[in-house]
Design an enzyme around this catalytic site. Sequence first.
Site, PDB file in Angstrom:
ATOM      1  N   ALA A  13       0.821  -1.206   0.000  1.00 31.63           N
ATOM      2  CA  ALA A  13       0.000   0.000   0.000  1.00 31.63           C
ATOM      3  C   ALA A  13       0.855   1.257   0.000  1.00 31.63           C
ATOM      4  CB  ALA A  13      -0.943   0.000   1.200  1.00 31.63           C
ATOM      5  N   GLU A  36      10.384   2.915   6.288  1.00 30.82           N
ATOM      6  CA  GLU A  36      10.175   1.470   6.414  1.00 30.82           C
ATOM      7  C   GLU A  36      11.127   0.938   7.479  1.00 30.82           C
ATOM      8  OE1 GLU A  36       9.529  -2.294   6.653  1.00 30.82           O
ATOM      9  OE2 GLU A  36       8.175  -1.035   5.459  1.00 30.82           O
ATOM     10  N   CYS A  46       2.937 -12.909   0.486  1.00 30.81           N
ATOM     11  CA  CYS A  46       2.150 -14.076   0.082  1.00 30.81           C
ATOM     12  C   CYS A  46       3.023 -15.159  -0.550  1.00 30.81           C
ATOM     13  CB  CYS A  46       1.066 -13.665  -0.909  1.00 30.81           C
ATOM     14  SG  CYS A  46      -0.106 -12.450  -0.266  1.00 30.81           S
ATOM     15  N   ARG A  73      13.333   6.973  -8.695  1.00 32.28           N
ATOM     16  CA  ARG A  73      12.087   7.615  -9.120  1.00 32.28           C
ATOM     17  C   ARG A  73      11.757   8.824  -8.241  1.00 32.28           C
ATOM     18  NH1 ARG A  73       8.385   3.735 -11.860  1.00 32.28           N
ATOM     19  NH2 ARG A  73       9.653   1.970 -12.532  1.00 32.28           N
ATOM     20  N   VAL A  83       8.722   4.751  12.540  1.00 35.08           N
ATOM     21  CA  VAL A  83       7.950   5.878  13.045  1.00 35.08           C
ATOM     22  C   VAL A  83       7.435   5.502  14.420  1.00 35.08           C
ATOM     23  CG1 VAL A  83       5.929   7.346  12.702  1.00 35.08           C
ATOM     24  CG2 VAL A  83       7.331   6.670  10.747  1.00 35.08           C
ATOM     25  N   ASN A 310      -2.601  -3.110  -2.757  1.00 31.30           N
ATOM     26  CA  ASN A 310      -2.147  -2.437  -3.973  1.00 31.30           C
ATOM     27  C   ASN A 310      -3.224  -1.521  -4.554  1.00 31.30           C
ATOM     28  OD1 ASN A 310       0.676  -3.331  -5.002  1.00 31.30           O
ATOM     29  ND2 ASN A 310      -0.218  -5.213  -4.219  1.00 31.30           N
ATOM     30  N   TRP A 439     -22.288 -27.287 -18.677  1.00 30.80           N
ATOM     31  CA  TRP A 439     -22.721 -26.398 -17.605  1.00 30.80           C
ATOM     32  C   TRP A 439     -21.569 -26.249 -16.618  1.00 30.80           C
ATOM     33  CZ3 TRP A 439     -26.997 -23.433 -16.911  1.00 30.80           C
ATOM     34  CH2 TRP A 439     -28.070 -23.636 -17.794  1.00 30.80           C
TER      35      TRP A 439
END
Length: 457
Positions: A13, A36, A46, A73, A83, A310, A439
């Site tokens: 995130a 971080e 995962c 970037r 933190v 995400n 089906w």
Amino acid sequence: MSERLVVIGGDAAGMSTASQARRLKKPGELEIVAFERGHFASFSACGIPYWVGGDVAERDELIARTPEEHRERDIDLRMRTEVTELDVDGQRVRTRDLESGEEAWTGYDKLVIATGARPLRPPLPGIDAPGVHGVQTLDDGQALLDSLDRTKGRRAVVVGAGYIGVEMAEALLNRGYEVTVLNRSEQPMATLDPDMGRLVHRAMDGLGITTVGGAAVTKILTGDDGRVRAVATDDAEYPADVVVLGTGVVPETGLARAAGLPLGVHGGLLTDLAMRVRGHENIWAGGDCVEVLDLVSGRERHIALGTHANKHGQVIGANVGGGYATFPGVVGTAVSKVCALEIARTGLREKDAREVGLAYVTVTVESTSRAGYYPGAAPMTVKMLAERRTGRLLGVQIVGREGAAKRVDIAAVALTAGMTVEQMTALDLGYAPPFSPVWDPVLVAARKALAAVRSAD
């Protein structure tokens, strides 16, 4: 003047937020600082069971983007920096460098909280003994692999039989361990109804995994060397050379709680559709530390999944970068596997439907992944819940072999659209003998559920 965006958390995130915001705002318009506390950023938690089990060869294959790539970037990602305090009124955060111990305050114009979730680690005697492992981070995975290399015995006990528990049981089985899974509930996979969990239990037993239901762990027993030697329940001891904890996670919201930010009944941060923390114009939150709206039940839920994290990051990044996006909610879709057995669910279980006061019918059908005459056709069980009077789809669970799990996506789309089981019977799904019976099993279940709704009325 340039604004400063501070992001707490360097995984899905948090870094999705930072990356999306950077696409929309140049460095001169928006300074992005991310903190971080771990050694890795943008990694796939995962994937850890598959790395431990040998399906993924190298740890670094689980890293989507390195800290250096983020910095290239123009995202100032500061690793090993925790933190420790939020000053909401002063719009600043206190940080501590975990290597040097140095502390500092950093101001912000906009703040994103993406602190994730923490594993439940029950306060049991011996829980911190060498040889007892959680599997939340890449550091955890490496520590477990190192432990497996050091230990001479080949007996493993997994505590908990949720997603992580069954996936780690498979990983340890693949590494040649004798695996015992201890589960507080009678059946594994509590995200399924017990009748579907029983199918998973049977399959695990068939693989040679000893699965013990109704087994509440009371303590971890250690040897003379201080290392784990067994796991104890009320009525038995299970020898163990290594123990893996798969007891679930809870939102990591200690900072938010201390700062007085709004939390839900599950302990996660509460946000609006734009992922802005309720009551705070310049603070957003996303990922495993938030609660989200369940579109089926209408209630808030805590679901720790990388897919949601995400998406949250994309939404938050768009909003803090001057655009506009919303996250409407979830239907609770998840898939897993234990060896060749695929497990999937979406929507509500029977328990969930009862808790929100929904009257429902259930049906269960047996089918195959392909046309029955086509080579490789594998068995599949589909359970479907529908609202009693309206026929609205409420949930689907699937347990089967190859080709079973991803069929749950049909139901996930139907749930999101608010479809009835009658509407589902007319879905124009792809058909050819190598892929499905005439089906599809999900549609067979929808037809049977429609009949049950009409019969109930």
